[in-house]
Design an enzyme around this catalytic site. Structure first.
Site, PDB file in Angstrom:
ATOM      1  N   ASP A   1       0.979  -1.183  -0.060  1.00 54.28           N
ATOM      2  CA  ASP A   1       0.141   0.042  -0.092  1.00 54.28           C
ATOM      3  C   ASP A   1       1.100   1.198  -0.115  1.00 54.28           C
ATOM      4  OD1 ASP A   1      -2.663   1.448   0.311  1.00 54.28           O
ATOM      5  OD2 ASP A   1      -3.161  -0.474   1.276  1.00 54.28           O
TER       6      ASP A   1
ATOM      7  N   ASP B   1      -3.352   4.480  -2.338  1.00 58.16           N
ATOM      8  CA  ASP B   1      -4.477   5.011  -1.366  1.00 58.16           C
ATOM      9  C   ASP B   1      -4.889   6.630  -1.867  1.00 58.16           C
ATOM     10  OD1 ASP B   1      -6.041   4.462   1.159  1.00 58.16           O
ATOM     11  OD2 ASP B   1      -5.222   6.439   1.859  1.00 58.16           O
TER      12      ASP B   1
ATOM     13  N   GLU C   1      -6.343   4.043  -6.111  1.00 62.86           N
ATOM     14  CA  GLU C   1      -7.864   4.367  -5.698  1.00 62.86           C
ATOM     15  C   GLU C   1      -8.276   5.610  -6.138  1.00 62.86           C
ATOM     16  OE1 GLU C   1     -10.218   3.995  -1.561  1.00 62.86           O
ATOM     17  OE2 GLU C   1      -8.059   4.777  -1.227  1.00 62.86           O
TER      18      GLU C   1
ATOM     19  N   HIS D   1     -11.294  -3.604   2.456  1.00 67.62           N
ATOM     20  CA  HIS D   1     -11.463  -3.611   3.765  1.00 67.62           C
ATOM     21  C   HIS D   1     -12.235  -2.165   4.010  1.00 67.62           C
ATOM     22  CE1 HIS D   1      -8.504  -0.987   1.891  1.00 67.62           C
ATOM     23  NE2 HIS D   1      -8.392  -0.241   2.862  1.00 67.62           N
ATOM     24  N   ASP D   2     -12.905  -1.811   3.212  1.00 64.57           N
ATOM     25  CA  ASP D   2     -13.611  -0.412   3.506  1.00 64.57           C
ATOM     26  C   ASP D   2     -15.085  -0.534   3.263  1.00 64.57           C
ATOM     27  OD1 ASP D   2     -11.416   1.034   3.862  1.00 64.57           O
ATOM     28  OD2 ASP D   2     -11.077   1.561   1.929  1.00 64.57           O
TER      29      ASP D   2
END
Ligand code: GLC
Ligand code: CA
Length: 533
Positions: free
Chosen positions: A100, A198, A239, A310-311
């Site tokens: 990440d 991210d 993202e 994971h969100d």
């Protein structure tokens, strides 16, 4: 696209939330050695890359998305030697490592911010955005509350698009850009094969136009980061809130920016906002996928294929059936997504048909977004309503420890885990799933094996052949090869297509007939190799 670029279509990425994947040393927290121990499991599933959510040094205010040192690892996760061993082992097994990369903000504990907040003439002051009065007082932080926070020592406000403890770094400062290039290089030197970037579109803002993300400098910054000889070859997925008019400019082969981005349009169905359910039709999801398949094919870029991360709460709980037809629904959606053209991403637990947990107290949760949501909505809803909403949409659903078996600690840890287990772990865990006749995991293995063996499923063109809105039927074509994918939705129905019969490659109902035109059961999915249409 050149063959060199096209090879990214051969990736299948398994996303790991390290804190909750596997605890190898009995402290209740998943770790790097735990990932290393489970690589065989990931390989057997059919993935050839892992994306590891942040394991860098962090006060863990946003579970690692608040980084205080980009070159150090959070001690609970392990040492740099552990990490190097993981890279070596993964590479030995043909598994790539994707890290990440959090470039929009640091932790407020990062040395840069600790210095920056001291005085206006500190050399790091310009690493962040400051103003005597909030430049954009209307901006809300993504996690709720105002996006500007006062800092006494300098008599200024700083910007935080996310939590107060996540100050946004100032990308207009060339020193900041150089720092992030160096951070990328540090990890590339460690053998990392790619980065999941991210909230990357947040790095360029337009204060005057009131744009918190996707500002005018986004392409310059991305080229500065990624169009360098040292990193040109690596895999990157951003993202980004990329839409039809912006996505091609950020991830085409000729751009020197990203290899692909996550396109989130299909995740909006089944909810009005993150915490509020809303009626939907599976066709909404299917037609969105179909639109993006056609669009990415026409404009020559890679679409990303994912249902979970994971969100969010679990996709199969929101859009599918997580009760009586949990197996059928989970496997139908797996087929629907992973037989498409694009880059598959799977989130840990999805392969066993994970479903939302059901907890009753706020203390059962541990997420800054959930806590802020609760605080901000306390006066609008009853306690019961709030908890119901959190059970539906809260990020902890996907962040609870992975259940490997049904014994104490569910094979995740020998002690109390950092976050309570999913309330359905006794039923939904790897071992129990494999013991069932209808095993979701075994189906995933077959599906991904088929994809890995079949060039037409990875590289072929897409054509939507859906005869009605109660199913999603599509054809994949590569030269003479043709694969037909039939995904029926909730209702049993007769499906008629103008194709010749072929060879059945995969069925989630254990069906053995090569007859394409027939009655399909609820959530039935099948893949055929066919000769002509
Ligand atoms: C991304 C991450 C999320 C995180 C946020 C702030 O959306 O996926 O988990 O909280 O960025 O870094
Ligand atoms: Ca541990």
């Amino acid at each position: 696209m050149t063959e060199n670029f096209n090879r990214f279509l051969d990736l299948t990425v398994y996303q790991i939330y390290p804190k909750s994947f596997y605890d190898s040393n009995g402290d209740g927290i998943g770790d790097i050695n735990g990932i290393a121990e489970k690589l065989e499991y990931i390989k057997e599933l059919g993935a050839n890359a892992i994306w590891i959510c942040p394991i860098y040094q962090s006060p863990q205010c946003d579970n690692g998305y608040d980084i205080s040192d980009y070159r150090a690892l959070q001690p609970e996760y392990g040492t740099m030697e552990d990490f190097e061993r993981l890279v070596q082992k993964a590479h030995g097994m043909g598994i790539k490592i994707i890290m990440d990369f959090v470039a929009n903000h640091t932790s407020s504990e990062h040395k840069w911010f600790q210095e920056a907040k001291k005085s206006r003439d500190n050399p790091y002051h310009d690493y962040y955005y400051w103003a005597e009065q909030p430049l954009t007082p209307q901006w809300k932080s993504v996690f709720g509350g105002p996006a500007w926070e006062y800092n006494e020592a300098t008599g200024e406000y700083y910007l935080h698009s996310f939590a107060v403890e996540q100050p946004d770094v100032n990308w207009t400062n060339p020193k900041v850009r150089k720092e992030f290039c160096d951070i990328l290089d540090f990890w590339v030197d460690k053998g990392v094969d790619g980065f999941r970037c991210d909230v990357l579109d947040f790095i360029s803002k337009d204060f005057e136009a009131g744009k918190m993300y996707n500002g005018p400098m986004i392409h310059d910054y991305l080229q500065e980061l990624f169009n360098r000889d040292k990193v040109k070859h690596i895999f990157t997925v951003g993202e980004c809130q990329a839409n039809e008019s912006s996505i091609r400019a950020i991830c085409g082969e000729d751009r020197g920016e990203l290899k692909c981005t996550f396109q989130f349009e299909h995740l909006r169905f089944g909810r009005k906002d993150k915490f509020t359910k809303f009626p939907h039709r599976i066709w909404d999801t299917a037609s969105t996928l179909s639109k993006w398949e056609m669009f990415s094919q026409k404009h020559d870029f890679f679409y990303t294929l994912f249902t979970d991360n994971h969100d969010n709460g679990w996709f199969n709980s929101r859009i599918g059936n997580d009760e009586a037809l949990r197996y059928e629904s989970a496997t139908m959606f797996a087929t629907m997504f992973y037989a498409l053209r694009g880059i598959p991403f799977l989130y840990q637990g999805q392969e066993i048909g994970a479903a939302n947990a059901s907890y009753s107290k706020l203390t059962d949760f541990d997420d800054v977004e959930t806590f802020n949501f609760y605080k901000e909505n306390k006066d609008r809803f009853t306690e019961e309503e709030l908890i119901e909403k959190i059970n539906f949409g809260g990020r902890d659903n996907a962040r609870r420890p992975m259940a490997w078996n049904s014994r104490e600690g569910f094979g995740f840890s020998t002690v109390k885990p950092w976050l309570g287990y999913n309330t359905r772990s006794g039923e939904i865990n790897v071992e129990s799933d494999l013991q069932r006749e209808k095993s979701i995991l075994r189906y995933y293995r077959k599906l991904l094996a088929l994809r890995n063996q079949s060039r037409v499923l990875r590289r072929g063109d897409f054509l939507d052949l859906s005869p009605n809105e109660d199913c999603f039927v599509y054809l994949r074509t590569l030269g003479e090869e043709r694969c037909l994918v039939v995904c029926n939705f909730e209702k049993e129905q007769q499906i008629d297509l103008s194709v010749t019969n072929g060879e059945l490659m995969l069925s989630n109902y254990g069906c053995e007939t090569a007859t394409v035109n027939r009655i399909y059961k609820p959530y039935e999915a099948a893949i055929y190799r066919i000769r002509s249409i």
